[in-house]
Design an enzyme around this catalytic site. Sequence first.
Site, short mmCIF file in Angstrom:
data_model
loop_
_atom_site.label_atom_id
_atom_site.label_comp_id
_atom_site.label_asym_id
_atom_site.label_seq_id
_atom_site.Cartn_x
_atom_site.Cartn_y
_atom_site.Cartn_z
N ASP A 1 2.38 -3.80 -1.18
CA ASP A 1 2.93 -3.01 -0.07
C ASP A 1 2.63 -3.75 1.24
O ASP A 1 1.47 -3.99 1.57
CB ASP A 1 2.23 -1.64 -0.07
CG ASP A 1 2.82 -0.67 0.94
OD1 ASP A 1 3.20 -1.12 2.04
OD2 ASP A 1 2.89 0.53 0.62
N SER B 1 3.92 7.85 2.56
CA SER B 1 3.67 7.12 3.81
C SER B 1 3.44 8.10 4.96
O SER B 1 2.49 8.88 4.91
CB SER B 1 4.83 6.16 4.07
OG SER B 1 4.47 5.21 5.03
N HIS C 1 6.42 -0.75 -1.06
CA HIS C 1 6.39 0.54 -0.34
C HIS C 1 7.67 1.35 -0.60
O HIS C 1 7.84 2.41 -0.03
CB HIS C 1 6.27 0.24 1.15
CG HIS C 1 5.79 1.38 1.99
ND1 HIS C 1 4.52 1.92 1.89
CD2 HIS C 1 6.40 2.11 2.97
CE1 HIS C 1 4.38 2.90 2.77
NE2 HIS C 1 5.50 3.05 3.43
N1 LIG Z 1 11.48 -1.41 9.03
C1 LIG Z 1 11.76 -0.42 8.03
C2 LIG Z 1 10.55 0.46 7.94
C3 LIG Z 1 10.80 1.83 7.47
C4 LIG Z 1 10.28 2.15 6.09
O1 LIG Z 1 9.82 1.32 5.33
N2 LIG Z 1 10.36 3.43 5.81
C5 LIG Z 1 9.84 3.93 4.57
C6 LIG Z 1 8.74 4.87 4.90
S1 LIG Z 1 7.49 4.02 5.85
C7 LIG Z 1 6.33 5.17 6.26
O2 LIG Z 1 6.49 6.27 6.61
C8 LIG Z 1 10.96 4.61 3.81
O3 LIG Z 1 10.72 5.50 3.01
N3 LIG Z 1 12.20 4.16 4.05
C9 LIG Z 1 13.37 4.75 3.49
C10 LIG Z 1 13.83 4.20 2.18
O4 LIG Z 1 14.81 4.77 1.63
O5 LIG Z 1 13.23 3.24 1.65
C11 LIG Z 1 13.06 0.29 8.35
O6 LIG Z 1 13.37 0.52 9.53
O7 LIG Z 1 13.79 0.67 7.40
#
Ligand SMILES: N[C@@H](CCC(=O)N[C@@H](CSC=O)C(=O)NCC(=O)O)C(=O)O
Length: 281
Positions: A226, A150, A259
């Site tokens: 996603d 991401s 995602h």
């Molecule tokens: N609203 C969510 C969004 C944050 C999220 O989905 N983060 C992803 C990366 S998104 C793009 O860079 C992520 O990897 N999160 C960490 C995980 O361990 O899944 C929020 O605030 O969590």
Amino acid sequence: MTMQTVSLNMSYGGTQGVYRHASRETGTDMTFSVYVPPHTAGARLPVVWYLSGLTCTHANVTEKGEFRSACAALGLIFVAPDTSPRGEGVPGDRANAYDFGLGAGFYVDATQEPFARNYRMWSYITEELPKLVAENFPVDPNRQSILGHSMGGHGALTVALRHPGRYRAASAFAPIVAPSQVPWGIKALGGYLGDIRQAWRKHDTVALIEDGARVSDLLVDYGDADPFLTEQLRPELLQAACEKARIPLTLRRQPGYDHSYYFISTFMSDHLRWHAERLKG
Ligand SMILES: N[C@@H](CCC(=O)N[C@@H](CSC=O)C(=O)NCC(=O)O)C(=O)O
């Protein structure tokens, strides 16, 4: 450059460590993790850099990425840095937004106040941390590659495109490929770099390719479930840019995947095998 060991655990015959050091670039303490696979004494090993996404620290991929079994089998060192500076006095408190500031450094060197002093993730990832890692771990600096997720996919692709001689392979999970054209990127690049579109192009994978940057080939996976796909990720823009520039792109649409780290961990070993092929010899 000195660093402290925060934790060290044996895993798959190698060692998973977490380390902290005082960063010159960010002006803060920075934490990162390194997995070193089992190896013979004196060996120099290829190193794979993993850049994480929004809201992450080194810990997300370290705990949920399921990379160690493949790294142990393939003999790869795996480094996972943080995604922004943190600590007292660092602007960009996440209470204001998850997509800007803490946990959202976007792998740029900020030029705008109040971020310019601490938000220097480009120089941290491409200069300071590689030197520290080379001094403290058995890496072969001629065999490096990079991947990310991401926001970290954006970081990995832009870093690789701007250092074609340094990284032998680049791949990404659900990367932001055209930050200048999507809400996450417009907010971040505008906030860190100001409204200077020429400066944004150096941190935009599609724009870099349009402007002539090249890599030998790319591997990108995304899930068709996603929630960020159509508004923020836009893999079709990367496909069009690579086709025009004749960069071989393996772009895989994974049905039903979202995602999350459930998606990333499913395809992590595929990516590591792809990197290992290009890091041979
Ligand atoms: N609203 C969510 C969004 C944050 C999220 O989905 N983060 C992803 C990366 S998104 C793009 O860079 C992520 O990897 N999160 C960490 C995980 O361990 O899944 C929020 O605030 O969590």
